[in-house]
Design an enzyme around this catalytic site. Sequence first.
Site, PDB file in Angstrom:
ATOM      1  N   GLU A 106      -9.424  12.709 -34.931  1.00 57.95           N
ATOM      2  CA  GLU A 106      -9.456  11.266 -34.688  1.00 57.95           C
ATOM      3  C   GLU A 106     -10.835  10.752 -35.059  1.00 57.95           C
ATOM      4  OE1 GLU A 106      -7.031  10.095 -30.922  1.00 57.95           O
ATOM      5  OE2 GLU A 106      -8.101  11.925 -30.426  1.00 57.95           O
ATOM      6  N   HIS A 116       3.733  12.680 -24.933  1.00 55.15           N
ATOM      7  CA  HIS A 116       4.273  11.677 -25.866  1.00 55.15           C
ATOM      8  C   HIS A 116       4.430  12.241 -27.278  1.00 55.15           C
ATOM      9  CE1 HIS A 116       0.072  10.782 -27.039  1.00 55.15           C
ATOM     10  NE2 HIS A 116       0.563  10.168 -28.098  1.00 55.15           N
ATOM     11  N   HIS A 136      -0.371  18.483 -26.402  1.00 53.79           N
ATOM     12  CA  HIS A 136       0.207  18.043 -27.680  1.00 53.79           C
ATOM     13  C   HIS A 136       0.212  19.162 -28.731  1.00 53.79           C
ATOM     14  CE1 HIS A 136      -0.218  14.301 -25.700  1.00 53.79           C
ATOM     15  NE2 HIS A 136      -1.374  13.917 -26.193  1.00 53.79           N
ATOM     16  N   LYS A 141     -12.662  14.346 -31.690  1.00 55.69           N
ATOM     17  CA  LYS A 141     -12.904  12.907 -31.811  1.00 55.69           C
ATOM     18  C   LYS A 141     -14.177  12.708 -32.625  1.00 55.69           C
ATOM     19  CE  LYS A 141     -10.539  11.398 -27.639  1.00 55.69           C
ATOM     20  NZ  LYS A 141      -9.402  10.656 -28.167  1.00 55.69           N
ATOM     21  N   ASP A 148      -7.378  17.623 -22.895  1.00 57.84           N
ATOM     22  CA  ASP A 148      -6.811  16.324 -23.268  1.00 57.84           C
ATOM     23  C   ASP A 148      -5.671  16.470 -24.274  1.00 57.84           C
ATOM     24  OD1 ASP A 148      -6.648  13.506 -23.302  1.00 57.84           O
ATOM     25  OD2 ASP A 148      -7.935  13.368 -25.066  1.00 57.84           O
ATOM     26  N   LYS A 166       1.106  12.657 -18.180  1.00 57.95           N
ATOM     27  CA  LYS A 166       0.070  13.661 -18.352  1.00 57.95           C
ATOM     28  C   LYS A 166      -1.230  13.146 -17.748  1.00 57.95           C
ATOM     29  CE  LYS A 166      -2.580  14.191 -22.182  1.00 57.95           C
ATOM     30  NZ  LYS A 166      -3.607  13.345 -22.791  1.00 57.95           N
ATOM     31  N   LYS A 217       7.544  11.763 -30.599  1.00 55.95           N
ATOM     32  CA  LYS A 217       7.280  11.292 -31.974  1.00 55.95           C
ATOM     33  C   LYS A 217       8.350  11.832 -32.910  1.00 55.95           C
ATOM     34  CE  LYS A 217       2.268  11.021 -31.558  1.00 55.95           C
ATOM     35  NZ  LYS A 217       1.518  10.042 -32.324  1.00 55.95           N
ATOM     36  N   ASP A 246       0.855  -1.192   0.000  1.00 58.05           N
ATOM     37  CA  ASP A 246       0.000   0.000   0.000  1.00 58.05           C
ATOM     38  C   ASP A 246       0.892   1.244   0.000  1.00 58.05           C
ATOM     39  OD1 ASP A 246      -1.845   2.048   0.729  1.00 58.05           O
ATOM     40  OD2 ASP A 246      -3.184   0.409   1.346  1.00 58.05           O
TER      41      ASP A 246
HETATM   42  P1  NDP Z   1      -4.778   3.245 -14.470  1.00 60.70           P
HETATM   43  O1  NDP Z   1      -6.090   3.769 -14.053  1.00 60.70           O
HETATM   44  O2  NDP Z   1      -4.728   1.961 -15.250  1.00 60.70           O
HETATM   45  O3  NDP Z   1      -3.920   3.138 -13.130  1.00 60.70           O
HETATM   46  C1  NDP Z   1      -2.580   2.652 -13.111  1.00 60.70           C
HETATM   47  C2  NDP Z   1      -2.337   1.909 -11.823  1.00 60.70           C
HETATM   48  O4  NDP Z   1      -2.289   2.815 -10.754  1.00 60.70           O
HETATM   49  C3  NDP Z   1      -3.427   0.930 -11.484  1.00 60.70           C
HETATM   50  O5  NDP Z   1      -3.197  -0.297 -12.133  1.00 60.70           O
HETATM   51  C4  NDP Z   1      -3.324   0.836  -9.997  1.00 60.70           C
HETATM   52  O6  NDP Z   1      -2.433  -0.218  -9.673  1.00 60.70           O
HETATM   53  C5  NDP Z   1      -2.683   2.138  -9.585  1.00 60.70           C
HETATM   54  N1  NDP Z   1      -3.647   2.965  -8.862  1.00 60.70           N
HETATM   55  C6  NDP Z   1      -4.882   3.343  -9.285  1.00 60.70           C
HETATM   56  N2  NDP Z   1      -5.469   4.145  -8.367  1.00 60.70           N
HETATM   57  C7  NDP Z   1      -4.578   4.267  -7.366  1.00 60.70           C
HETATM   58  C8  NDP Z   1      -4.586   4.956  -6.122  1.00 60.70           C
HETATM   59  N3  NDP Z   1      -5.623   5.684  -5.753  1.00 60.70           N
HETATM   60  N4  NDP Z   1      -3.506   4.868  -5.352  1.00 60.70           N
HETATM   61  C9  NDP Z   1      -2.432   4.129  -5.733  1.00 60.70           C
HETATM   62  N5  NDP Z   1      -2.394   3.441  -6.891  1.00 60.70           N
HETATM   63  C10 NDP Z   1      -3.435   3.523  -7.696  1.00 60.70           C
HETATM   64  O7  NDP Z   1      -4.018   4.401 -15.236  1.00 60.70           O
HETATM   65  P2  NDP Z   1      -3.297   4.357 -16.625  1.00 60.70           P
HETATM   66  O8  NDP Z   1      -2.315   3.247 -16.634  1.00 60.70           O
HETATM   67  O9  NDP Z   1      -4.306   4.435 -17.698  1.00 60.70           O
HETATM   68  O10 NDP Z   1      -2.547   5.766 -16.619  1.00 60.70           O
HETATM   69  C11 NDP Z   1      -1.441   6.008 -15.786  1.00 60.70           C
HETATM   70  C12 NDP Z   1      -1.006   7.446 -15.985  1.00 60.70           C
HETATM   71  O11 NDP Z   1      -0.668   7.639 -17.341  1.00 60.70           O
HETATM   72  C13 NDP Z   1      -2.096   8.471 -15.677  1.00 60.70           C
HETATM   73  O12 NDP Z   1      -1.490   9.620 -15.176  1.00 60.70           O
HETATM   74  C14 NDP Z   1      -2.693   8.756 -17.051  1.00 60.70           C
HETATM   75  O13 NDP Z   1      -3.284  10.029 -17.087  1.00 60.70           O
HETATM   76  C15 NDP Z   1      -1.446   8.679 -17.908  1.00 60.70           C
HETATM   77  N6  NDP Z   1      -1.727   8.359 -19.295  1.00 60.70           N
HETATM   78  C16 NDP Z   1      -2.338   7.187 -19.616  1.00 60.70           C
HETATM   79  C17 NDP Z   1      -2.580   6.873 -20.943  1.00 60.70           C
HETATM   80  C18 NDP Z   1      -3.195   5.584 -21.321  1.00 60.70           C
HETATM   81  O14 NDP Z   1      -3.304   5.342 -22.531  1.00 60.70           O
HETATM   82  N7  NDP Z   1      -3.606   4.743 -20.385  1.00 60.70           N
HETATM   83  C19 NDP Z   1      -2.212   7.804 -22.036  1.00 60.70           C
HETATM   84  C20 NDP Z   1      -1.538   8.998 -21.584  1.00 60.70           C
HETATM   85  C21 NDP Z   1      -1.313   9.240 -20.259  1.00 60.70           C
HETATM   86  P3  NDP Z   1      -2.437  -0.971  -8.275  1.00 60.70           P
HETATM   87  O15 NDP Z   1      -3.797  -0.847  -7.670  1.00 60.70           O
HETATM   88  O16 NDP Z   1      -2.067  -2.380  -8.612  1.00 60.70           O
HETATM   89  O17 NDP Z   1      -1.374  -0.277  -7.501  1.00 60.70           O
HETATM   90  C1  BG6 Z   2      -3.655  11.096 -25.708  1.00 61.00           C
HETATM   91  C2  BG6 Z   2      -5.084  11.505 -25.491  1.00 61.00           C
HETATM   92  O1  BG6 Z   2      -2.794  11.935 -24.988  1.00 61.00           O
HETATM   93  O2  BG6 Z   2      -3.349  11.183 -27.104  1.00 61.00           O
HETATM   94  C3  BG6 Z   2      -6.025  10.639 -26.313  1.00 61.00           C
HETATM   95  O3  BG6 Z   2      -5.391  11.358 -24.104  1.00 61.00           O
HETATM   96  C4  BG6 Z   2      -5.615  10.673 -27.775  1.00 61.00           C
HETATM   97  O4  BG6 Z   2      -7.365  11.099 -26.180  1.00 61.00           O
HETATM   98  C5  BG6 Z   2      -4.145  10.317 -27.901  1.00 61.00           C
HETATM   99  O5  BG6 Z   2      -6.418   9.720 -28.481  1.00 61.00           O
HETATM  100  C6  BG6 Z   2      -3.685  10.439 -29.339  1.00 61.00           C
HETATM  101  O6  BG6 Z   2      -2.353  10.033 -29.451  1.00 61.00           O
HETATM  102  P1  BG6 Z   2      -1.772   9.589 -30.857  1.00 61.00           P
HETATM  103  O7  BG6 Z   2      -0.347   9.287 -30.576  1.00 61.00           O
HETATM  104  O8  BG6 Z   2      -2.563   8.373 -31.264  1.00 61.00           O
HETATM  105  O9  BG6 Z   2      -1.986  10.725 -31.815  1.00 61.00           O
END
Ligand code: NDP
Ligand code: BG6
Length: 480
Positions: free
Chosen positions: A228, A190, A252, A338, A247, A160, A194, A105
């Site tokens: 998109e 990200h 970006h 989108k 977003d 982000k 690119k 935790d």
């Molecule tokens: P998730 O919601 O999948 O969370 C990631 C992990 O964080 C979970 O698997 C969980 O793991 C842990 N977690 C969730 N809530 C909590 C909490 N309250 N306290 C501690 N741990 C927690 O997020 P993503 O993987 O989608 O995104 C991660 C980061 O990347 C975010 O900041 C998101 O904005 C950013 N991001 C994500 C993108 C994507 O495509 N997914 C794209 C661009 C940016 P566990 O419970 O096992 O610890």
């Molecule tokens: C992410 C946004 O940062 O960029 C998404 O949260 C978006 O909404 C994505 O779809 C687009 O990324 P790319 O690399 O596919 O243009």
Amino acid sequence: MSEQPITTDVPYVDTAQIDPNQPEADALVLFGATGDLAKRKLFPSLYKLERSNTLDVPVIGVARSDWTDDDFRTHARESIEAHVDDADDEIISSLSDRLDLIQGDYADEATWEELRDTLDRHGSETAVFYMAIPPSIFPMVAEKLASVGLNERGRIVVEKPFGRDLDSAVELNQTLHSVFPEDHIFRIDHYLGKEAVEDLLVFRFANTLLEPVWNRNYVRSVQVTMSETIGVEGRGSFYEGVGAIRDVLQNHLLQVIALLAMEPPAGPDARFLQDEKAKVISAMRPIECSQMVRGQYVGYRDEDGVADDSSVETFAAVRLEIDSWRWAGVPWYVRVGKGLAENATEAVIELREPPRMLFDEAGSPPPERNLIRLRLGKNDGVTFALQAKTPGPSLDSQEVDVDVDFAAALGERQDAYERLLGDALVGSLRRFARQDVVEGTWAIVQPALDEPGEIFPYFRDSWGPSEADNILEPGDHWYP
Ligand code: NDP
Ligand code: BG6
């Protein structure tokens, strides 16, 4: 043609960019190792780094989930197999050997002590702490790292969104700065990873052909589009708290515009590049709400997690102005959305007409304006739309395209996350966002967040609401 095509096996490191003050990392700590980002982007990128022999550190996942080391390794393998074509079993195995999981935790001191002990065991002095976790817990994790002295032993990578408005971005910066110095904070956007976005720098400053026309004297307008075809794809509840401006526009798109509009940096150092970006961002006027149109695709309100009366935008069109010597008076039209007609990320530089229409015979159409179309998405490349004589007796002209597809000409592109992870490990800040730039971009969009105004519906597969035309100057139109 002297260059070798780029392949994914080319090491990610641009050695000229390594900051001598930043030692290379000797461990990678992945908070949120069980999450979506890790699954879709980070494990596949780690695989590619392993494949090019450029990953040489232990990778320590941290998770609250009740996983063992073996669960973690199995998950990493499955993520790679799902996202990398023809993944090589031996490479996955050598990556697996680097993986360890700390389960615990985040509120529990023992978790942080175990992390410190694990890093000690690996002899780590400089770790990368990658925050692939919800943004609400970035500050807590940074402070917990400091509570066991790990802020002195590495740098953080922050995902982000970096804040949700100017105030929260400033507050987050203050919290992070209370435990990490600015040059140990790697803010991910990200788009900066690119190749096609980075090419804007090379394209602009390695071609003397362009610089003389790259200014208000020759450029009539610039249009930057990120469209998109997908909707919010099951991420409705996430998107409800965000919208298109937060977003993608604040981050970006404004980063892309900074690269298009900035002055040449004094040298290749990250600091010079960031300085020029900061200057152009501070010359950009905050959005005027009368110069913005927000839209929402029909059907968005039926998505899971979306309110029946949601007024969150899935589309935004904005006219920006840059009060710089180079750009004064040139409109910068930006469109993001989108559920639109095409997948396209591109910038169209529209040049002014020639000073005299020499060939303006009665009945002849005037020549179209020259365009430089920079494609920044999957089909990256550039098209110059020029005029050439139409065959026949008259001096009429018609458009001809001089087009280069970068993948065909230059070879395969490296993946953005692979490059950014690699940069974080070697300590190169060039492709990350600096504090002043991030805060500056929030300041630009803040009026749009404060006074979002009306929202216009649009049908999917369209180019957004027709009201977007209202922000164009007479005689201008959107380029599809
Ligand atoms: P998730 O919601 O999948 O969370 C990631 C992990 O964080 C979970 O698997 C969980 O793991 C842990 N977690 C969730 N809530 C909590 C909490 N309250 N306290 C501690 N741990 C927690 O997020 P993503 O993987 O989608 O995104 C991660 C980061 O990347 C975010 O900041 C998101 O904005 C950013 N991001 C994500 C993108 C994507 O495509 N997914 C794209 C661009 C940016 P566990 O419970 O096992 O610890
Ligand atoms: C992410 C946004 O940062 O960029 C998404 O949260 C978006 O909404 C994505 O779809 C687009 O990324 P790319 O690399 O596919 O243009």
